[in-house]
Design an enzyme around this catalytic site. Structure first.
Site, PDB file in Angstrom:
ATOM      1  N   VAL A 278       0.838  -1.203   0.000  1.00  0.00           N
ATOM      2  CA  VAL A 278       0.000   0.000   0.000  1.00  0.00           C
ATOM      3  C   VAL A 278       0.872   1.251   0.000  1.00  0.00           C
ATOM      4  O   VAL A 278       0.577   2.241  -0.679  1.00  0.00           O
ATOM      5  CB  VAL A 278      -0.931  -0.018   1.230  1.00  0.00           C
ATOM      6  CG1 VAL A 278      -1.714   1.273   1.306  1.00  0.00           C
ATOM      7  CG2 VAL A 278      -1.876  -1.196   1.135  1.00  0.00           C
ATOM      8  N   ALA A 279       1.995   1.191   0.751  1.00  0.00           N
ATOM      9  CA  ALA A 279       2.877   2.359   0.820  1.00  0.00           C
ATOM     10  C   ALA A 279       3.446   2.687  -0.542  1.00  0.00           C
ATOM     11  O   ALA A 279       3.600   3.844  -0.916  1.00  0.00           O
ATOM     12  CB  ALA A 279       4.011   2.085   1.801  1.00  0.00           C
ATOM     13  N   ILE A 281       2.341   1.907  -3.674  1.00  0.00           N
ATOM     14  CA  ILE A 281       1.504   2.154  -4.852  1.00  0.00           C
ATOM     15  C   ILE A 281       1.078   3.621  -4.926  1.00  0.00           C
ATOM     16  O   ILE A 281       0.387   4.116  -4.040  1.00  0.00           O
ATOM     17  CB  ILE A 281       0.254   1.247  -4.826  1.00  0.00           C
ATOM     18  CG1 ILE A 281       0.700  -0.213  -4.896  1.00  0.00           C
ATOM     19  CG2 ILE A 281      -0.681   1.581  -5.970  1.00  0.00           C
ATOM     20  CD1 ILE A 281      -0.415  -1.202  -4.697  1.00  0.00           C
ATOM     21  N   GLU A 283      -1.318   5.663  -5.920  1.00  0.00           N
ATOM     22  CA  GLU A 283      -2.674   5.544  -6.459  1.00  0.00           C
ATOM     23  C   GLU A 283      -3.102   6.756  -7.293  1.00  0.00           C
ATOM     24  O   GLU A 283      -3.847   6.639  -8.244  1.00  0.00           O
ATOM     25  CB  GLU A 283      -3.693   5.345  -5.317  1.00  0.00           C
ATOM     26  CG  GLU A 283      -3.644   3.989  -4.648  1.00  0.00           C
ATOM     27  CD  GLU A 283      -2.642   3.926  -3.519  1.00  0.00           C
ATOM     28  OE1 GLU A 283      -1.876   4.884  -3.367  1.00  0.00           O
ATOM     29  OE2 GLU A 283      -2.612   2.914  -2.795  1.00  0.00           O
ATOM     30  N   ASP A 325       5.306  29.791 -41.940  1.00  0.00           N
ATOM     31  CA  ASP A 325       4.944  30.594 -43.108  1.00  0.00           C
ATOM     32  C   ASP A 325       5.219  32.046 -42.788  1.00  0.00           C
ATOM     33  O   ASP A 325       5.178  32.432 -41.624  1.00  0.00           O
ATOM     34  CB  ASP A 325       3.436  30.473 -43.370  1.00  0.00           C
ATOM     35  CG  ASP A 325       3.080  29.175 -44.044  1.00  0.00           C
ATOM     36  OD1 ASP A 325       3.962  28.596 -44.665  1.00  0.00           O
ATOM     37  OD2 ASP A 325       1.913  28.763 -43.927  1.00  0.00           O
ATOM     38  N   ASN A 703      -1.784   8.520   0.817  1.00  0.00           N
ATOM     39  CA  ASN A 703      -1.603   8.441  -0.639  1.00  0.00           C
ATOM     40  C   ASN A 703      -2.763   9.044  -1.413  1.00  0.00           C
ATOM     41  O   ASN A 703      -2.594   9.668  -2.444  1.00  0.00           O
ATOM     42  CB  ASN A 703      -1.453   6.979  -1.075  1.00  0.00           C
ATOM     43  CG  ASN A 703      -0.062   6.453  -0.783  1.00  0.00           C
ATOM     44  OD1 ASN A 703       0.751   7.173  -0.201  1.00  0.00           O
ATOM     45  ND2 ASN A 703       0.212   5.231  -1.155  1.00  0.00           N
ATOM     46  N   ASP A 707      -1.968  13.444   0.029  1.00  0.00           N
ATOM     47  CA  ASP A 707      -0.931  13.621  -0.990  1.00  0.00           C
ATOM     48  C   ASP A 707      -1.469  14.073  -2.340  1.00  0.00           C
ATOM     49  O   ASP A 707      -0.775  14.741  -3.084  1.00  0.00           O
ATOM     50  CB  ASP A 707      -0.172  12.294  -1.191  1.00  0.00           C
ATOM     51  CG  ASP A 707       1.247  12.408  -0.660  1.00  0.00           C
ATOM     52  OD1 ASP A 707       1.480  13.307   0.155  1.00  0.00           O
ATOM     53  OD2 ASP A 707       2.105  11.598  -1.053  1.00  0.00           O
TER      54      ASP A 707
HETATM   55  P1  ATP Z   1       3.593  32.306 -47.225  1.00  0.00           P
HETATM   56  O1  ATP Z   1       3.991  30.906 -47.507  1.00  0.00           O
HETATM   57  O2  ATP Z   1       4.577  33.133 -46.531  1.00  0.00           O
HETATM   58  O3  ATP Z   1       2.217  32.427 -46.657  1.00  0.00           O
HETATM   59  P2  ATP Z   1       2.392  33.324 -49.429  1.00  0.00           P
HETATM   60  O4  ATP Z   1       1.260  32.452 -49.108  1.00  0.00           O
HETATM   61  O5  ATP Z   1       2.274  34.775 -49.265  1.00  0.00           O
HETATM   62  O6  ATP Z   1       3.634  32.882 -48.674  1.00  0.00           O
HETATM   63  P3  ATP Z   1       1.694  32.947 -52.030  1.00  0.00           P
HETATM   64  O7  ATP Z   1       0.382  33.431 -51.590  1.00  0.00           O
HETATM   65  O8  ATP Z   1       1.869  31.598 -52.600  1.00  0.00           O
HETATM   66  O9  ATP Z   1       2.761  33.052 -50.910  1.00  0.00           O
HETATM   67  O10 ATP Z   1       2.206  34.026 -53.031  1.00  0.00           O
HETATM   68  C1  ATP Z   1       3.343  33.816 -53.841  1.00  0.00           C
HETATM   69  C2  ATP Z   1       3.430  34.887 -54.904  1.00  0.00           C
HETATM   70  O11 ATP Z   1       2.279  34.811 -55.733  1.00  0.00           O
HETATM   71  C3  ATP Z   1       3.438  36.299 -54.350  1.00  0.00           C
HETATM   72  O12 ATP Z   1       4.757  36.752 -54.170  1.00  0.00           O
HETATM   73  C4  ATP Z   1       2.731  37.103 -55.414  1.00  0.00           C
HETATM   74  O13 ATP Z   1       3.651  37.566 -56.383  1.00  0.00           O
HETATM   75  C5  ATP Z   1       1.828  36.094 -56.073  1.00  0.00           C
HETATM   76  N1  ATP Z   1       0.454  36.261 -55.586  1.00  0.00           N
HETATM   77  C6  ATP Z   1       0.021  36.196 -54.326  1.00  0.00           C
HETATM   78  N2  ATP Z   1      -1.303  36.371 -54.238  1.00  0.00           N
HETATM   79  C7  ATP Z   1      -1.735  36.551 -55.499  1.00  0.00           C
HETATM   80  C8  ATP Z   1      -3.023  36.754 -56.097  1.00  0.00           C
HETATM   81  N3  ATP Z   1      -4.123  36.824 -55.360  1.00  0.00           N
HETATM   82  N4  ATP Z   1      -3.075  36.884 -57.424  1.00  0.00           N
HETATM   83  C9  ATP Z   1      -1.967  36.781 -58.156  1.00  0.00           C
HETATM   84  N5  ATP Z   1      -0.754  36.593 -57.696  1.00  0.00           N
HETATM   85  C10 ATP Z   1      -0.614  36.477 -56.372  1.00  0.00           C
END
Ligand code: ATP
Length: 861
Positions: A278-279, A281, A283, A325, A703, A707
């Site tokens: 018992v000591a 375990i 629980e 991102d 326990n 505790d």
């Molecule tokens: P992250 O990965 O940092 O989020 P991101 O999502 O901004 O990057 P994308 O959105 O793929 O990257 O954009 C990449 C490129 O595509 C941009 O640098 C831009 O030149 C072009 N782009 C982004 N949005 C548009 C859009 N709505 N229409 C046309 N071209 C775009």
């Protein structure tokens, strides 16, 4: 698999309902009839079943055996106490289990999938379970389809139906396609099915079936419901519990055997063995882990990090690399147009000339090849496109008016792999395709250029000037979009190619880093975690932003997606340490980056939002999805969702994860050191042929009651900033290091020493009854005081005496309970005089004083 289907008619009462979507009243009526849009899940375990489960624990089985044998030996009272405590423990365990499950479910509900539907004439986001038949779904790339629906409108709509058909290649869906009577599910191109997801394009669809009536609902019983597995810590504790049980049994048998050989009475020998079991375990152990995890995940949810998989909490403390991102996570995702380049000139955002036809064309085309819009004074859509709508407004152009004047007749949606977007418009008698996208992708598709004076074939020199302008914009950390157009044949708009375009201009926009990012990056580096930026943006833009926030020191630390394409996995692995920024990356590159880091023994967190990010999110040790900008598919693949899409939230979550792990470990050390103390006392008494120092009831009282409260309080110790000064915990590190075992043993010996002194005093001054009571009271109190020692590695005087009030509450409740037992003579407690009580309190305080002094001297703050 092919399922034969009858064509389904959309259940719409009136045609205009499509335009407006359903009204609240219609939704209510349909909900009453069909219920919610959900699949029947496996039945959850009832509280009764959970209660019975508590008795399957190996340690509880030992206790029950002890109770039965006690009864046989005539120790009925002990037997009753053990059984009632076991029952109480099972009841508490059940309550905790049910509560913890509830809390986890509420977290899951926070991260539940949602759908965009048209209701009362407005597009609204609602939880998927609230979708009813007749709802108009607005579907975009990355959405999960949450009900069966007939496509009403489609633009390059590709849907992955692998969960239904097993076919992983996405199927093109088309509103115009009409399937016949008996068509296999995979060929129903005019239908979108629940459980599939949109890989690209967009569209609208009307819901025809929900919940169990959907195709997936019909085969739902074939689906495996993902069960929450035990976390690695829980598994390790389970293993530890089993090893402990075996160890205890062996020691008990030895002690029992020795006692019998030495001629001790059988029942006495047996009581020794039972006391020992018992000591030893612990629980309360497993329920404490559950409670701390439940509290911790709730706290994290309040701080914008929703844990979807419980094991992530533990892995958070191991993270050594965060791949993040850029847009929206490190930056604000609030784009504003800063500069233009057109007609060979660089112009500020306010330097376009009203009335200049060429300048106006650039602005208007930027509004046409654009899905963002203003509604109720709010700008809605992709921030890149919102920025264009915004600048258009500043020059007096309204996007709706432009779009009505030049209606869209076709489009190729934006795709982060192509980095381009095109729309086709009827402008007067002509059809014109407008294309916008990354400069480097667009330039090879351009053959002409429009200047103020007119259109001409583009020269190499002009291309070079465009490149240079784009370069210098990016150097300032700006995102650059190039804009071009061409006339297309009205008869063949669908076959339009994005080539032979006429260049119009560049538009550069700024997306400043989030305010908290720089500090969070610094904290990361301090905590031994490498932050890595991954972006679709241009390398120069990425370098500028990464430099500003401290991710990158030298431009040589940045590479492009196409650079890593040239590297083998081995080569990438060899270089991975020195790369801090990946630009122009496609989602496919992300998975290679994660793998390379993992192969080097790192634990990797990776953020993602798009549908194509799902594989990388799954591959990462912790996939982190964006709650606001993220697609449903990304969320589904992740183990943590950020409700504010903010990088600094990941760093905060890591800090929380590290603290929670430390707190759980401290609570376990507290329980085990106290148990060790009790074991040493029993072994001592057995070796020196003294009477039994504790009754099983005493040990169970300690326990389970006195505790467990301090252990919970230790588990809830406020998080200290110091955790981010340490390196990440090694993922292969066991629960206890040798040092920890030494510490637990030493602390146990200290507690045992004072208990033995009290016991011996009781024996000499009173007799066995006094001795047992004094030993029990001293052990109980010493462990209560010891609770303060286990709050942290550091001394309580440095932490602050009153920074964990729960610890005080637990301590006081424990003292009150003990005094009740002593005052009312429960568990055969003898009446003690004042001197004996003083001795108990004095002795019990000693381990606290020794350990705190040791910490003050030897633990550096
Ligand atoms: P992250 O990965 O940092 O989020 P991101 O999502 O901004 O990057 P994308 O959105 O793929 O990257 O954009 C990449 C490129 O595509 C941009 O640098 C831009 O030149 C072009 N782009 C982004 N949005 C548009 C859009 N709505 N229409 C046309 N071209 C775009």
């Amino acid at each position: 698999m092919s399922v034969m289907l009858k064509p389904v008619k959309p259940q719409l009462d009136e045609p205009e309902a499509i335009g407006q979507g359903l009204s609240d009243e219609e939704v209510r009526l349909r909900r009453e009839e069909d219920g919610f849009n959900e699949l029947q899940e496996e039945k959850r375990k009832s509280a009764g079943a959970v209660f019975i489960d508590q008795f399957k624990d190996f340690l509880v089985i030992i206790l029950n055996i002890a109770a039965v044998i006690s009864a046989f030996l005539g120790e009925v009272e002990s037997s009753i106490v053990i059984l009632s405590v076991v029952l109480l423990n099972a009841a508490l365990g059940t309550i905790q289990h049910v509560k913890a499950e509830k809390s986890l479910n509420s977290l899951k509900a926070m991260a539940a999938p949602s759908a965009n539907v048209l209701r009362n004439g407005k597009v609204v986001q609602i939880p998927s379970r609230e979708v009813v038949t007749g709802d108009i779904l607005i579907i975009n790339a990355g959405d999960y389809i949450c009900a069966d629906a007939r496509i009403l409108e489609s633009h390059s709509l590709l849907i992955n139906e692998s969960s239904l058909t097993g076919e992983s290649v996405p199927v093109e869906k088309n509103a115009e396609f009409v399937s016949g009577e008996h068509v296999a599910l995979g060929d129903r191109k005019d239908m979108a099915f629940s459980g599939s997801f949109v890989t690209s394009g967009r569209g609208k669809a009307v819901v025809t079936a929900i919940g169990m009536d959907t195709e997936i609902g019909k085969i739902a019983d074939l689906l495996e419901h993902a069960k929450e597995k035990s976390t690695p810590l829980q598994e390790r504790l389970d293993q530890f519990g089993k090893a402990l049980a075996i160890g205890i049994t062996v020691i008990c048998v030895i002690v029992f055997g020795l006692d019998v050989i030495r001629g001790r009475e059988l029942s006495d020998s047996f009581m020794f063995a039972v006391s020992l079991a018992v000591a030893a375990i612990p629980e309360a152990l497993s329920s404490i882990v559950t409670i701390v995890l439940a509290f911790g995940t709730q706290k994290m949810a309040k701080e914008n990090a929703i844990i979807r998989k419980l094991h992530a909490v533990e892995s958070l403390g191991n993270i050594s690399v965060i791949c993040s991102d850029k847009t929206g996570t490190l930056t604000q995702n609030k784009m504003t147009v800063q500069l233009f380049y057109t007609d060979g000139q660089m112009l500020g955002h306010d330097q376009l000339q009203p009335g200049n036809k060429h300048h106006e064309k650039l602005l208007r085309m930027a509004l046409l090849c654009n899905d963002a819009l203003t509604a109720d004074g709010q700008e809605i859509g992709d921030p890149t496109e919102v920025a264009l709508v915004h600048i258009g407004k500043q020059y007096g152009f309204d996007e709706q008016a432009e779009r009505e004047l030049n209606p869209r007749v076709g489009e190729i949606p934006f795709d982060s792999r192509r980095k381009l977007m095109s729309t086709i418009h009827r402008i007067g008698h002509k059809q014109v395709m407008v294309t916008k996208g990354a400069t480097d992708v667009l330039i090879p598709r351009i053959s002409r250029i429009e200047l103020a004076g007119g259109v001409q074939a583009i020269s190499l020199h002009q291309i070079e000037s465009i490149r240079q302008a784009s370069h210098s914009f990016a150097d300032g950390g700006l995102r650059v979009l190039a804009l071009a157009y061409k006339e297309v044949l009205p008869t063949l708009p669908g076959a339009a190619q994005e080539e032979g375009l006429t260049f119009l201009g560049l538009i550069a926009m700024m997306d400043p880093p989030r305010e908290e990012t720089e500090q969070a990056v610094a904290d990361c580096i301090h905590a031994g975690i490498k932050p890595v930026m991954i972006t679709g943006d241009h390398k120069i833009t990425a370098i500028a932003i990464a430099g500003q926030i401290g991710i990158l020191k030298d431009p040589s630390e940045a590479v492009e997606g196409k650079d890593i394409e040239k590297l083998s996995d081995e080569e990438l692995k060899a270089q991975i340490d020195r790369i801090s920024v990946y630009a122009r990356v496609s989602p496919e590159h992300k998975i290679r980056i994660v793998r390379a880091w993992q192969e080097k023994g790192n634990v990797v967190a990776m953020t993602g939002d798009g549908v194509n990010d799902a594989p990388a999110l799954k591959q990462a040790d912790i996939g982190v999805a964006m709650g606001m900008a993220g697609t449903e598919v990304a969320k589904d693949a992740s183990s943590m969702v950020l409700t504010d899409d903010n990088f600094s939230t990941i760093v905060k979550a890591i800090s929380n994860g590290r603290s929670m792990y430390n707190n759980i470990k401290n609570a376990i050390q507290f329980l085990l050191s106290g148990n060790a103390g009790a074991i040493f006392v029993v072994i001592y008494a057995s070796l020196f042929a003294l009477p039994v120092p504790f009754l099983p009831a005493h040990l169970l009282f300690i326990n389970l009651l006195t505790d467990s409260l301090p252990a919970i309080a230790i588990g809830l110790e406020p998080h200290s900033k110091k955790v981010m000064k340490e390196k990440p915990r090694d993922k292969d590190e066991g629960l206890f290091s040798k040092r920890d075992v030494m510490q637990i043993t030493t602390e146990g010996l200290l507690i045992a020493a004072v208990t033995i002194i009290a016991f011996q005093y009781g024996l000499s001054a009173g007799g066995p009854a006094d001795a047992t009571t004094m030993a029990f009271a001293t052990l109980c109190l010493a462990r209560l005081f010891h609770g303060f020692n286990c709050r942290s590695k550091d001394s309580i005087f440095r932490l602050g005496l009153f920074t964990n009030i729960a610890c005080w509450t637990a301590f006081l409740i424990g003292v009150i309970l003990l005094n009740l037992v002593l005052t009312f003579g429960l568990f055969e407690a003898a009446a003690l005089d004042k001197v004996q009580l003083y001795i108990i309190y004095g002795l019990a305080f000693v381990p606290f004083v020794v350990i705190q002094t040791w910490k003050l001297i030897f633990v550096k703050s």
